[in-house]
Design an enzyme around this catalytic site. Structure first.
Site, PDB file in Angstrom:
ATOM      1  N   GLU A  22       0.842  -1.204   0.000  1.00 54.23           N
ATOM      2  CA  GLU A  22       0.000   0.000   0.000  1.00 54.23           C
ATOM      3  C   GLU A  22       0.873   1.248   0.000  1.00 54.23           C
ATOM      4  OE1 GLU A  22      -4.023  -0.535   2.349  1.00 54.23           O
ATOM      5  OE2 GLU A  22      -2.343  -1.268   3.575  1.00 54.23           O
ATOM      6  N   TYR A  54     -14.639  27.047  -0.378  1.00 55.89           N
ATOM      7  CA  TYR A  54     -14.526  25.600  -0.527  1.00 55.89           C
ATOM      8  C   TYR A  54     -13.501  25.189  -1.579  1.00 55.89           C
ATOM      9  CZ  TYR A  54     -18.449  26.644  -3.712  1.00 55.89           C
ATOM     10  OH  TYR A  54     -19.274  27.192  -4.653  1.00 55.89           O
ATOM     11  N   GLU A  74      -7.926   6.345  10.182  1.00 57.11           N
ATOM     12  CA  GLU A  74      -8.343   7.154  11.324  1.00 57.11           C
ATOM     13  C   GLU A  74      -7.443   8.387  11.475  1.00 57.11           C
ATOM     14  OE1 GLU A  74      -9.776   2.963  12.216  1.00 57.11           O
ATOM     15  OE2 GLU A  74      -8.055   3.868  11.230  1.00 57.11           O
ATOM     16  N   LYS A  99     -12.059   4.132   1.339  1.00 60.14           N
ATOM     17  CA  LYS A  99     -10.885   3.404   0.859  1.00 60.14           C
ATOM     18  C   LYS A  99     -11.407   2.245   0.011  1.00 60.14           C
ATOM     19  CE  LYS A  99      -6.573   1.375   2.559  1.00 60.14           C
ATOM     20  NZ  LYS A  99      -5.758   1.056   3.747  1.00 60.14           N
TER      21      LYS A  99
END
Length: 123
Positions: A22, A54, A74, A99
């Protein structure tokens, strides 16, 4: 009472994850944001300075996701919430990080983590 601004589907490519492949190959992460803040002043003034820009926010979120690889989504979600709350206008932020290519040995559509964080009161 707060108003809500939602930005959905911000695609980022980053190298987060606990597995070496990864970190090496990277993968797509998709970010959804909902921000709570009062838009009354901006509505009255019609001035970008009185609201959350934004476009700038998305660029900052993308930079936060795409830098400094970490193991856990997290950690990435908290990093994004910190960016959203930094300007001081936002009262709370709800961040969802998807993900979709998570290393799971099964057919699945998505892995997503949602966190909600409140702005810290000024000292």
């Amino acid at each position: 009472m707060t108003d809500e601004l939602t930005i959905s589907g911000v695609e980022c490519f980053a190298h987060h994850g606990v597995f070496d492949f990864e970190r090496r190959q990277g993968q797509t992460f998709v970010i959804d944001l909902t921000l709570g803040f009062d838009t009354a002043t901006a509505a009255a003034s019609d001035d970008l300075q009185d609201t959350v820009d934004y476009g700038t926010l998305v660029a900052q979120v993308k930079a936060a996701v795409e830098s400094d690889p970490v193991d856990l989504i997290e950690t990435v979600a908290q990093r994004i919430a910190d960016v959203c709350l930094a300007p001081g206008r936002v009262e709370w932020a709800r961040v969802t990080i998807h993900k979709p290519d998570a290393p799971i040995d099964a057919t699945f559509r998505d892995v997503a983590l949602t966190i909600t964080r409140n702005a810290r009161p000024a000292p």
